[in-house]
Design a protein around this motif. Structure first.
Motif, short mmCIF file in Angstrom:
data_model
loop_
_atom_site.label_atom_id
_atom_site.label_comp_id
_atom_site.label_asym_id
_atom_site.label_seq_id
_atom_site.Cartn_x
_atom_site.Cartn_y
_atom_site.Cartn_z
N UNK A 44 7.89 -6.90 -3.24
CA UNK A 44 8.35 -7.85 -4.00
C UNK A 44 7.96 -9.18 -3.92
N UNK A 45 7.40 -9.43 -2.93
CA UNK A 45 7.13 -10.98 -2.59
C UNK A 45 5.53 -11.28 -2.82
N UNK A 46 4.84 -9.99 -2.86
CA UNK A 46 3.43 -9.92 -2.91
C UNK A 46 2.86 -9.42 -4.25
#
Length: 127
Positions: A44-46
């Protein structure tokens, strides 16, 4: 950093079907493999970008199989017509359709020497 993995034929075909069902977009078989594998590495962070590698029309029989529209004929013109009836995104590949509708080109077997091969190429280009 690079990560790699593989998938099965069933997972590839299911990815084609589920993507079409959710979005109306038809994946080619290679891109379906990439999407299935990428799904295992989602973070979710990339952000993740998958670039389609081909048009699905090039793999009409397998794509139709994945969409559970099992083709009756193996004729390329009929396979492409079956894909066109899906009204999918991206749109049909007009150049590929026109190429398979052209009369088949006579194949030539040449001796393995440069001048013979070049002569055959020039004959082909003149047609």
């Amino acid at each position: 950093m690079f990560k790699a993995d593989w998938t099965t034929e069933d997972r590839c075909l299911n990815t084609i079907r589920s993507t079409f069902g959710q979005t109306g977009y038809v994946l080619d078989t290679h891109t379906a493999v990439a999407k299935d594998v990428a799904g295992r590495f989602v973070d979710a962070n990339r952000p993740m970008i998958i670039s389609a590698t081909a048009h699905y029309s090039k793999f009409a029989r397998d794509v139709l199989k994945g969409l559970r529209h099992v083709p009756i004929a193996s004729d390329p013109v009929e396979l492409l017509a079956s894909l066109r009836r899906l009204h999918a995104r991206p749109t049909a590949h007009d150049n590929l359709e026109s190429a398979v509708r052209r009369p088949h080109v006579q194949k030539a077997i040449c001796n393995a020497d440069v001048s013979t091969v070049m002569d055959e190429i020039y004959c082909f280009l003149r047609r």
